[in-house]
Scaffold this motif. Structure first.
Motif, PDB file in Angstrom:
ATOM      1  N   TYR A 119      17.674 -26.315   9.268  1.00  0.00           N
ATOM      2  CA  TYR A 119      17.358 -25.613  10.507  1.00  0.00           C
ATOM      3  C   TYR A 119      16.004 -26.085  11.012  1.00  0.00           C
ATOM      4  O   TYR A 119      15.259 -26.745  10.302  1.00  0.00           O
ATOM      5  CB  TYR A 119      17.321 -24.097  10.246  1.00  0.00           C
ATOM      6  CG  TYR A 119      18.605 -23.600   9.639  1.00  0.00           C
ATOM      7  CD1 TYR A 119      19.668 -23.196  10.434  1.00  0.00           C
ATOM      8  CD2 TYR A 119      18.770 -23.553   8.255  1.00  0.00           C
ATOM      9  CE1 TYR A 119      20.860 -22.759   9.873  1.00  0.00           C
ATOM     10  CE2 TYR A 119      19.957 -23.114   7.685  1.00  0.00           C
ATOM     11  CZ  TYR A 119      21.002 -22.722   8.500  1.00  0.00           C
ATOM     12  OH  TYR A 119      22.169 -22.296   7.948  1.00  0.00           O
ATOM     13  N   GLN A 120      15.689 -25.721  12.244  1.00  0.00           N
ATOM     14  CA  GLN A 120      14.404 -26.063  12.854  1.00  0.00           C
ATOM     15  C   GLN A 120      13.748 -24.774  13.325  1.00  0.00           C
ATOM     16  O   GLN A 120      14.357 -24.000  14.067  1.00  0.00           O
ATOM     17  CB  GLN A 120      14.607 -27.010  14.045  1.00  0.00           C
ATOM     18  CG  GLN A 120      13.338 -27.480  14.707  1.00  0.00           C
ATOM     19  CD  GLN A 120      12.664 -28.611  13.947  1.00  0.00           C
ATOM     20  OE1 GLN A 120      13.288 -29.277  13.133  1.00  0.00           O
ATOM     21  NE2 GLN A 120      11.396 -28.823  14.206  1.00  0.00           N
ATOM     22  N   LEU A 121      12.521 -24.533  12.872  1.00  0.00           N
ATOM     23  CA  LEU A 121      11.755 -23.377  13.316  1.00  0.00           C
ATOM     24  C   LEU A 121      10.661 -23.869  14.253  1.00  0.00           C
ATOM     25  O   LEU A 121       9.922 -24.788  13.915  1.00  0.00           O
ATOM     26  CB  LEU A 121      11.127 -22.644  12.127  1.00  0.00           C
ATOM     27  CG  LEU A 121      10.371 -21.369  12.488  1.00  0.00           C
ATOM     28  CD1 LEU A 121      10.586 -20.318  11.407  1.00  0.00           C
ATOM     29  CD2 LEU A 121       8.899 -21.605  12.696  1.00  0.00           C
ATOM     30  N   THR A 122      10.587 -23.272  15.399  1.00  0.00           N
ATOM     31  CA  THR A 122       9.495 -23.515  16.335  1.00  0.00           C
ATOM     32  C   THR A 122       8.827 -22.169  16.558  1.00  0.00           C
ATOM     33  O   THR A 122       9.504 -21.183  16.860  1.00  0.00           O
ATOM     34  CB  THR A 122      10.014 -24.093  17.661  1.00  0.00           C
ATOM     35  OG1 THR A 122      10.709 -25.311  17.386  1.00  0.00           O
ATOM     36  CG2 THR A 122       8.882 -24.367  18.630  1.00  0.00           C
ATOM     37  N   GLY A 123       7.520 -22.144  16.350  1.00  0.00           N
ATOM     38  CA  GLY A 123       6.831 -20.872  16.471  1.00  0.00           C
ATOM     39  C   GLY A 123       5.338 -21.050  16.627  1.00  0.00           C
ATOM     40  O   GLY A 123       4.849 -22.143  16.885  1.00  0.00           O
ATOM     41  N   VAL A 124       4.622 -19.957  16.436  1.00  0.00           N
ATOM     42  CA  VAL A 124       3.180 -19.941  16.608  1.00  0.00           C
ATOM     43  C   VAL A 124       2.527 -19.633  15.259  1.00  0.00           C
ATOM     44  O   VAL A 124       2.830 -18.613  14.634  1.00  0.00           O
ATOM     45  CB  VAL A 124       2.752 -18.909  17.669  1.00  0.00           C
ATOM     46  CG1 VAL A 124       1.240 -18.814  17.763  1.00  0.00           C
ATOM     47  CG2 VAL A 124       3.345 -19.279  19.024  1.00  0.00           C
ATOM     48  N   LEU A 125       1.644 -20.540  14.838  1.00  0.00           N
ATOM     49  CA  LEU A 125       0.848 -20.372  13.635  1.00  0.00           C
ATOM     50  C   LEU A 125      -0.533 -19.905  14.073  1.00  0.00           C
ATOM     51  O   LEU A 125      -1.150 -20.523  14.945  1.00  0.00           O
ATOM     52  CB  LEU A 125       0.749 -21.695  12.875  1.00  0.00           C
ATOM     53  CG  LEU A 125      -0.122 -21.700  11.620  1.00  0.00           C
ATOM     54  CD1 LEU A 125       0.468 -20.794  10.550  1.00  0.00           C
ATOM     55  CD2 LEU A 125      -0.262 -23.137  11.095  1.00  0.00           C
ATOM     56  N   THR A 126      -1.010 -18.812  13.465  1.00  0.00           N
ATOM     57  CA  THR A 126      -2.327 -18.274  13.804  1.00  0.00           C
ATOM     58  C   THR A 126      -3.204 -18.282  12.562  1.00  0.00           C
ATOM     59  O   THR A 126      -2.847 -17.696  11.540  1.00  0.00           O
ATOM     60  CB  THR A 126      -2.227 -16.842  14.372  1.00  0.00           C
ATOM     61  OG1 THR A 126      -1.352 -16.849  15.493  1.00  0.00           O
ATOM     62  CG2 THR A 126      -3.591 -16.332  14.792  1.00  0.00           C
ATOM     63  N   MET A 127      -4.329 -19.000  12.661  1.00  0.00           N
ATOM     64  CA  MET A 127      -5.338 -19.046  11.609  1.00  0.00           C
ATOM     65  C   MET A 127      -6.696 -18.888  12.273  1.00  0.00           C
ATOM     66  O   MET A 127      -6.953 -19.502  13.308  1.00  0.00           O
ATOM     67  CB  MET A 127      -5.325 -20.385  10.855  1.00  0.00           C
ATOM     68  CG  MET A 127      -4.185 -20.552   9.891  1.00  0.00           C
ATOM     69  SD  MET A 127      -4.395 -21.964   8.781  1.00  0.00           S
ATOM     70  CE  MET A 127      -4.202 -23.362   9.876  1.00  0.00           C
ATOM     71  N   LYS A 128      -7.519 -18.101  11.654  1.00  0.00           N
ATOM     72  CA  LYS A 128      -8.896 -17.928  12.099  1.00  0.00           C
ATOM     73  C   LYS A 128      -8.979 -17.600  13.600  1.00  0.00           C
ATOM     74  O   LYS A 128      -9.830 -18.100  14.324  1.00  0.00           O
ATOM     75  CB  LYS A 128      -9.716 -19.178  11.765  1.00  0.00           C
ATOM     76  CG  LYS A 128     -11.200 -18.915  11.664  1.00  0.00           C
ATOM     77  CD  LYS A 128     -11.959 -20.126  11.180  1.00  0.00           C
ATOM     78  CE  LYS A 128     -13.447 -19.880  11.234  1.00  0.00           C
ATOM     79  NZ  LYS A 128     -14.203 -21.061  10.843  1.00  0.00           N
ATOM     80  N   GLY A 129      -8.029 -16.775  14.053  1.00  0.00           N
ATOM     81  CA  GLY A 129      -8.030 -16.312  15.432  1.00  0.00           C
ATOM     82  C   GLY A 129      -7.520 -17.299  16.463  1.00  0.00           C
ATOM     83  O   GLY A 129      -7.511 -17.004  17.646  1.00  0.00           O
TER      84      GLY A 129
END
Length: 183
Positions: A119-129
């Motif tokens: 599968y392919q996941l497309t999303g938003v990674l949030t680190m350090k704001g």
């Protein structure tokens, strides 16, 4: 006539509620789950892991488009097998765990790559704001009452304001191996 319409409406409402309830809901399980990272420092690979998984996953291989992931790890759990380095990584110039205790990934789209469980996941990674879009392939292997998800992606640490002008490389690789169970 009105009674028949009410019955139809009630039946439709029951079907919608059943579909919402029957949607597979999973939670990450710490045992057997790892999030590893590898980055070059002065030309040598340095690796580490994070633990402290939490979140919710709705995954249905029969309705992949309706699947979604909202997961996080505890940034303070960074472990490189070097306690001095780990404390440095928890500090303001790196993960700044006091102000940003979680690293979070929220899917925007999940799609089938092929018929062999990829599968392919497309999303938003949030680190350090800071939030950045990521996209990566992953596998989903069924296990008792859940799945094992495995995937990997590369990320530029500077996109998240991590590490400043240190001697480490800008790009690091993240490998995910997460066991989830019905929650």
């Amino acid at each position: 006539m009105m009674e028949r319409d009410m019955k139809r409406m009630l039946l439709l409402l029951m079907i919608v509620c059943y579909a919402a309830i029957s949607k597979a809901q999973y939670k990450p399980v710490e045992l057997g789950s790892t999030l590893k990272f590898t980055i070059k420092n002065l030309g040598f690979d340095v690796g580490g892991v994070f633990t402290g998984f939490e979140g919710s996953i709705n995954f249905d291989p029969q309705n992949v488009a309706g699947s979604n992931f909202d997961v996080a790890i505890n940034a303070s759990t960074v472990n490189t097998d070097n306690s001095l380095r780990d404390e440095h990584l928890r500090g303001e110039n790196y993960f700044d765990i006091k102000d940003y205790p979680k690293i979070r990934l929220v899917s925007g789209k999940v799609a089938v790559l092929n018929k062999s469980g990829m599968y392919q996941l497309t999303g938003v990674l949030t680190m350090k704001g800071k939030a950045k879009q990521v996209s990566f392939p992953f596998s989903a292997t069924p296990v008792d009452d859940g799945y094992i998800f495995k995937g990997a992606f590369k990320v530029n640490r500077k996109d998240f304001g991590i590490g400043g002008t240190s001697t480490i490389a800008d790009e690091l690789e993240v490998a995910i191996n997460v066991t989830v169970k019905k929650g």
